[in-house]
Scaffold this active site. Structure first.
Site, PDB file in Angstrom:
ATOM      1  CD  GLN A   1      -2.672  -1.160   2.591  1.00  0.00           C
ATOM      2  OE1 GLN A   1      -2.693  -2.193   3.248  1.00  0.00           O
ATOM      3  NE2 GLN A   1      -3.295  -0.066   3.001  1.00  0.00           N
TER       4      GLN A   1
ATOM      5  CG  PHE B   1      -8.161  -5.687   4.351  1.00  0.00           C
ATOM      6  CD1 PHE B   1      -9.268  -5.095   3.769  1.00  0.00           C
ATOM      7  CD2 PHE B   1      -7.835  -6.984   3.986  1.00  0.00           C
ATOM      8  CE1 PHE B   1     -10.040  -5.786   2.850  1.00  0.00           C
ATOM      9  CE2 PHE B   1      -8.604  -7.678   3.067  1.00  0.00           C
ATOM     10  CZ  PHE B   1      -9.704  -7.074   2.496  1.00  0.00           C
TER      11      PHE B   1
ATOM     12  CD  GLU C   1      -0.282   2.661   6.474  1.00  0.00           C
ATOM     13  OE1 GLU C   1       0.098   3.788   6.836  1.00  0.00           O
ATOM     14  OE2 GLU C   1      -1.410   2.208   6.768  1.00  0.00           O
TER      15      GLU C   1
ATOM     16  NE  ARG D   1      -7.049   7.712  11.845  1.00  0.00           N
ATOM     17  CZ  ARG D   1      -7.726   8.604  11.127  1.00  0.00           C
ATOM     18  NH1 ARG D   1      -9.053   8.614  11.139  1.00  0.00           N
ATOM     19  NH2 ARG D   1      -7.092   9.492  10.384  1.00  0.00           N
TER      20      ARG D   1
ATOM     21  NE  ARG E   1     -12.508  -1.429   5.069  1.00  0.00           N
ATOM     22  CZ  ARG E   1     -13.243  -2.145   4.217  1.00  0.00           C
ATOM     23  NH1 ARG E   1     -13.162  -3.464   4.212  1.00  0.00           N
ATOM     24  NH2 ARG E   1     -14.052  -1.538   3.376  1.00  0.00           N
TER      25      ARG E   1
ATOM     26  CG  PHE F   1      -4.496   3.816  11.317  1.00  0.00           C
ATOM     27  CD1 PHE F   1      -3.647   2.973  10.640  1.00  0.00           C
ATOM     28  CD2 PHE F   1      -3.952   4.901  11.971  1.00  0.00           C
ATOM     29  CE1 PHE F   1      -2.269   3.204  10.625  1.00  0.00           C
ATOM     30  CE2 PHE F   1      -2.583   5.147  11.971  1.00  0.00           C
ATOM     31  CZ  PHE F   1      -1.743   4.297  11.290  1.00  0.00           C
TER      32      PHE F   1
ATOM     33  CB  THR G   1      -3.599  12.189  12.874  1.00  0.00           C
ATOM     34  OG1 THR G   1      -2.974  10.906  12.965  1.00  0.00           O
ATOM     35  CG2 THR G   1      -5.110  12.013  12.970  1.00  0.00           C
TER      36      THR G   1
ATOM     37  CB  ALA H   1      -5.848   7.819   6.460  1.00  0.00           C
TER      38      ALA H   1
ATOM     39  CD  GLU I   1      -9.118   3.789   7.533  1.00  0.00           C
ATOM     40  OE1 GLU I   1      -8.230   3.217   8.175  1.00  0.00           O
ATOM     41  OE2 GLU I   1      -9.172   5.028   7.370  1.00  0.00           O
TER      42      GLU I   1
END
Length: 786
Positions: free
Chosen positions: A211, A242, A246, A324, A356, A358, A456, A525, A727
C-alpha cells in the site's frame, strides 16, 4: 439489498456519480487479473524463503548453522544479517524492526535468515535444515505483563478536557468497568509477496504487494545501501491489503531485493499462509479501563478512559494507530469533562500494525460500552441515551478541540435510519420474544459512526498524479494511490475521463510506480480518492486549460465557447475530435503532460500541544442490527441489518455500496468470530483458516439492507463533494456487538454484561454465566445463585 442514491446524480453528464463497474471486474471474474505471482518469471528466477525458529519466543541467539541448508542441491545462498550491505532495518520510522534478527529473537516468528534456491520447494526444505541455537528468556506476552514490567514502545499520550476527576466525583451516578477488545488478522487473499530484479549500475526494480510503494523504495534502498533513485517500486493491484501491507510489506521486498543483489538474478519471495499469519502484525488488541459519570437521564458528565494497547516488539505504526483510538474514543458523543489516555505497551509478540480503521474502531467500541452500560443501569433504551449524548449546536467540541461542524447530518441520518428500520416496532417485538423464549434471546441495537478523514500526520496529506494526453486522443493516467480492490483506480479514471470529456476506454490506467510519481504517501486513512483523484483532476485540467488557451487563439473564440464532451471538442460552431485537437496542439508545441499535485487544506494538528484541526471532515453512518443468541451454547445469528451511510455525493455508488457491505462484514468478523489466540509460551495458534474463522457467505445477514444517505454533499471542497468510504463502514458493525450485548442483558435487567470482543460463542457463554450469577440491582449475591 437496496442501493438508492441521489436521483440528481443520474442526470449528470459523463462518468462521475455513476454506478460503473470496477475497472478489473471482468478480469477478476475471468481469473485473468494479474497479480505479482502471475507476472511471468525470467527463466533463472530464484526463490526466497525466510527462516524462523519454530520453538523460540523470546531468546538470545547463540548460533545459526546454515551448512546443511547450503549443501542441499539447488540452494544458492542462505542470507543472514551479515549479508546486509546497508542498514538492517525495515521499520516505517523508528529504526527498531530488523530485516533479519540480530543477536536475539524478539517474538515467535521473527525471521533469522533467508534461503535462496532455484525453487520455492527446495528453499522451504532447506529452511528446515537451518540449526538455530538459542537461550530462552522470560517473555512479556500480555498487556498486563507489560504494565507490570512498565515497558512501552512509545511514550504515553492523552487528551484531557476540563476536570474529569471533579466531574466524576460530583456526578449523580457513575459506572466503571474493564473491557477487552481483541485484535484481527488481515487475511488478505493475496499474501505478502515481492519480486526483485537487478538493474544496471546497482539499481533494483521491485514488484511489491504494498500500500506504500515509496516506503518500500526507501526500505530497499536503505537495506542495500543505495540511493532511493536507484530503486523503483511498482504495484498494479493487490489481492487485498486492509492496512496489512502499509508497513508490513517492507521486510519481504527488502529480502527479495537483498537476494537479487547478492545473486544478480531475479528473486521472488511469497510467504506461505501460515508463515504470513505468524510473522506479520495484526489489528491492535486493547484492555480498556473505563469510568463514566452521568445524570439520571443518562447524559454524560465526565469520562475517564484508559487504553492499554498491546503493540508488540516494535513501534511499527503504533503511534498513529493509538492516537486515532483516542481521536475516536468519543464516537458521536459529547464529553463535558474527559481524560482519555493511551499506553503503547511493548510485548514479545509480532508488532501490531495498521488495520482498516487504524485504531478508530477500538476507540468507538469503548464509547458504545459506556452508552450501553448507562442505558442498562437506568433501564432505558440505549438509542435514547445515544441521541441524548449526540453532539449538537451547543455541545459540539471534541475532547481534542475540533468542532463537529456537521452534527445535523448525524442527527438526520440516525433519525431516518430509526424510521426506515422500524426500530421502535422491532424493539417491542424483541421484548415480547424474550419474555416467552427461555433459551433463545434476541437483541437489537442502532449505533452511529463519526469517523475523521485525513492523516493525523500532516505531511502525509499530499498526493501526486501524472497525466499524458497523446495525439490520438488517448490518455495515460498514473498516480501515487494503490489499488487493493477498493475501486480507487476506477474512481480516479472516471474523474479524468470527465475532465477531458472522453469515454472511459480512452483512459489507460497504469500501475503505481515510484519512478513516475515520487514521494507518495500510503494508500490509507480512507483518503486515497480524496487525495489522488484531486491530484489527477488538477493534472488533467491543467492540460485541458492549455488546449483551451491554444484553441481560443487559433479559432478566435472565448473559453466559454469551448466544450469537451464525448471524445469531441466543440469550438464555437466548429466540432473537432479530441485526437485532432491533440495533433494540432502537438504541432504547435503545446505541452500535453502534467504532474498534478494536491495537498489537503486546513490540517493544522500539532501533536505535541494536542491542538489544531486533525481532520478535514467527518464521515457519518448508522447501522441497526438484530441478533439471536442461544444461551445454552453461545451460538449467535445476525438476523437483520439496516445500514444508512453518508458518502457525500458518491463518485461511484456501486463501488461505495460494495465498500460499505465489505467493511461491515469485516467489522462483524472482528467483533464476533475472528479470535487470535496465543498459548502461554507466546506462540500464535490461530494461524490458518482451520483455526481462525473469518466471515463466510453463511454469516452474512439474510436480511441485509444498505442505502446511501441523500444529503447536500460534503461541505468541504473535496473531489465532487464526495466523502471517503474505505474505513468508516467497519465501525457500523458495532451495532452487531451492541445487539449481542443487548440480548445478554435481557437475562437480568439492570446488570451490565461483561461481554468482551470478539463475542465468540465462548465469550457469550461467559457473559451469560456472569449474568446468571450476578445479583440484580435489588438482590444479594446469594439470592442470585439460588
Amino acid at each position: 439489498m437496496t442501493a438508492p442514491h441521489n436521483a440528481e446524480m443520474d442526470k449528470s453528464l459523463g462518468h462521475v456519480h455513476k454506478p460503473l463497474k470496477h475497472d478489473s471486474a471482468d478480469k477478476h471474474v475471468a481469473g485473468v487479473a494479474a497479480y505479482i505471482d502471475d507476472i511471468p518469471e525470467p527463466e533463472d528466477t530464484l526463490h526466497v524463503v525466510p527462516v524462523w525458529s519454530k520453538k523460540a519466543v523470546r531468546a538470545n541467539i547463540l548460533s545459526v548453522d546454515v551448512d546443511r541448508a547450503v549443501e542441499l542441491p539447488g540452494v544458492l545462498a542462505v542470507l543472514t544479517k551479515d549479508d546486509i550491505p546497508g542498514i538492517n532495518d525495515c521499520s516505517a520510522a523508528m529504526g527498531d524492526d530488523p530485516v533479519l534478527a540480530d543477536g536475539e529473537i524478539q517474538f515467535f516468528g521473527q525471521a533469522v535468515c533467508a534461503v535462496v534456491a532455484v525453487t520455492r520447494d527446495i528453499a522451504r526444505r532447506a529452511g528446515l535444515l537451518v540449526d538455530i541455537q538459542f537461550e530462552t528468556t522470560t517473555p512479556i506476552l500480555t498487556a498486563e505483563d507489560a504494565v507490570d514490567a512498565d515497558t512501552t514502545v512509545l511514550p504515553d499520550y492523552q487528551f484531557r478536557r476540563g476536570s474529569p476527576e471533579t466531574g466524576l466525583t460530583a456526578t449523580e451516578m457513575s459506572l466503571a468497568g474493564t473491557m477487552h477488545i481483541g485484535g484481527q488478522e488481515h487475511f488478505y487473499l493475496e499474501g505478502q509477496i515481492a519480486m526483485a530484479t537487478p538493474q544496471e549500475d546497482g539499481g533494483m526494480f521491485v514488484h511489491s504487494s504494498t500500500q506504500h510503494p515509496t516506503e518500500v523504495q526507501h526500505t530497499v534502498a536503505k537495506v542495500l545501501g543505495v540511493p532511493d533513485a536507484a530503486v523503483t517500486t511498482e504495484i498494479r493491484r493487490m489481492g487485498g491489503g486492509f492496512g496489512g501491507k502499509e508497513s508490513q510489506a517492507n521486510q519481504w521486498a527488502a529480502l527479495a531485493a537483498l537476494a537479487a543483489a547478492k545473486t544478480g538474478r531475479t528473486c521472488k519471495l511469497r510467504l506461505d499462509r501460515d508463515d504470513d499469519m505468524v510473522m506479520t502484525g495484526k489489528r491492535h488488541d486493547f484492555r480498556v479501563d473505563w469510568q463514566v459519570g452521568h445524570d439520571q437521564d443518562g447524559r454524560i458528565r465526565a469520562v475517564d478512559l484508559n487504553f492499554l494497547a498491546r503493540c508488540g516488539y516494535s513501534a511499527d505504526l503504533s503511534l498513529g494507530v493509538n492516537d486515532r483510538t483516542l481521536f475516536h474514543a468519543d464516537s458521536s458523543y459529547f464529553y463535558p469533562d474527559a481524560a482519555i489516555r493511551s499506553r503503547r505497551l511493548k510485548t514479545d509478540t509480532c508488532s501490531n500494525t495498521a488495520f482498516r480503521g487504524f485504531g478508530g474502531p477500538q476507540g468507538m467500541l469503548a464509547a458504545e460500552r459506556l452508552i450501553d452500560a448507562i442505558a442498562i443501569r437506568l433501564g432505558k433504551d440505549a438509542l435514547q441515551v445515544r441521541k441524548l449524548n449526540f453532539y449538537d449546536g451547543e455541545r459540539n467540541l471534541t475532547p481534542y478541540g475540533m468542532p463537529v461542524e456537521e452534527y445535523e447530518v448525524m442527527h438526520d441520518l440516525i433519525s431516518k435510519l430509526e424510521e426506515s428500520s422500524g426500530y421502535w416496532e422491532r424493539r417491542e417485538a424483541v421484548r415480547a420474544f424474550n419474555q416467552t423464549s427461555p433459551v433463545l434471546k434476541k437483541g437489537l441495537a442502532l449505533t452511529p459512526v463519526k469517523f475523521g478523514i485525513s492523516f493525523t500526520l500532516k505531511h502525509l496529506n499530499q498526493a501526486g498524479a501524472l497525466v499524458h494526453l497523446y495525439t490520438d486522443g488517448s490518455v495515460h493516467l498514473n498516480h501515487g494511490g494503490t489499488e487493493m480492490g477498493q475501486g480507487l483506480y476506477q474512481k480516479v479514471a472516471q474523474v479524468v475521463a470527465d475532465e477531458f470529456g472522453v469515454t472511459l476506454d480512452k483512459v489507460r490506467i497504469t500501475a503505481t510506480n515510484t519512478s513516475k510519481v515520487p514521494n507518495t504517501g500510503p494508500t490509507a486513512a480512507s483518503s486515497g480518492t480524496d487525495l489522488n483523484a484531486m491530484a489527477a483532476k488538477i493534472a488533467a485540467r491543467t492540460i485541458k486549460e492549455r488546449l483551451i488557451h491554444f484553441l481560443c487563439a487559433d479559432h478566435d473564440v472565448t473559453p466559454d465557447k469551448i466544450r469537451f464532451v464525448d471524445n469531441l471538442v466543440h469550438v464555437g460552431e466548429t466540432t473537432l475530435k479530441l485526437a485532432e485537437v491533440a495533433k494540432l496542439a502537438h504541432m504547435a508545441r503545446i505541452q500535453m503532460s502534467h504532474a498534478g499535485f494536491y495537498a489537503t487544506p486546513g490540517i493544522t494538528w500539532d501533536r505535541d500541544t494536542a491542538t489544531g484541526r486533525p481532520f478535514l471532515y467527518f464521515a457519518y453512518g448508522g447501522a441497526c442490527a438484530e441478533v439471536t443468541i442461544d444461551t445454552m451454547t453461545g451460538e449467535m445469528t445476525v438476523d437483520r441489518v439496516d445500514i444508512l451511510h453518508d458518502v457525500g455525493h458518491s463518485l461511484n455508488p456501486a463501488i461505495d455500496i460494495g465498500q460499505i457491505e465489505g467493511g461491515f462484514v469485516q467489522g462483524m468478523g472482528w467483533l464476533t468470530t475472528e479470535e487470535l489466540w496465543w498459548d502461554d509460551e507466546g506462540r500464535l495458534r490461530t494461524h490458518a483458516p482451520s483455526t481462525y474463522k473469518i466471515p463466510t457467505a453463511s454469516d452474512i445477514p439474510e436480511d441485509f439492507r444498505v442505502s446511501l444517505y441523500e444529503g447536500r454533499g460534503n461541505p468541504q471542497d473535496t473531489i465532487y463533494r464526495s466523502k471517503a468510504v474505505g474505513e468508516p463502514p467497519v465501525m457500523l458493525a458495532n451495532s452487531v456487538f451492541c445487539a449481542i450485548n443487548d440480548a445478554v442483558a435481557s437475562l437480568k435487567p439492570g446488570v451490565v454484561p461483561n461481554l468482551n470482543a470478539p463475542a465468540t460463542p465462548e465469550a457469550i457463554m461467559k457473559a451469560v454465566r456472569f449474568m446468571r450469577s450476578s445479583p440484580a440491582p435489588n438482590q444479594t449475591a446469594g439470592e442470585a445463585l439460588e
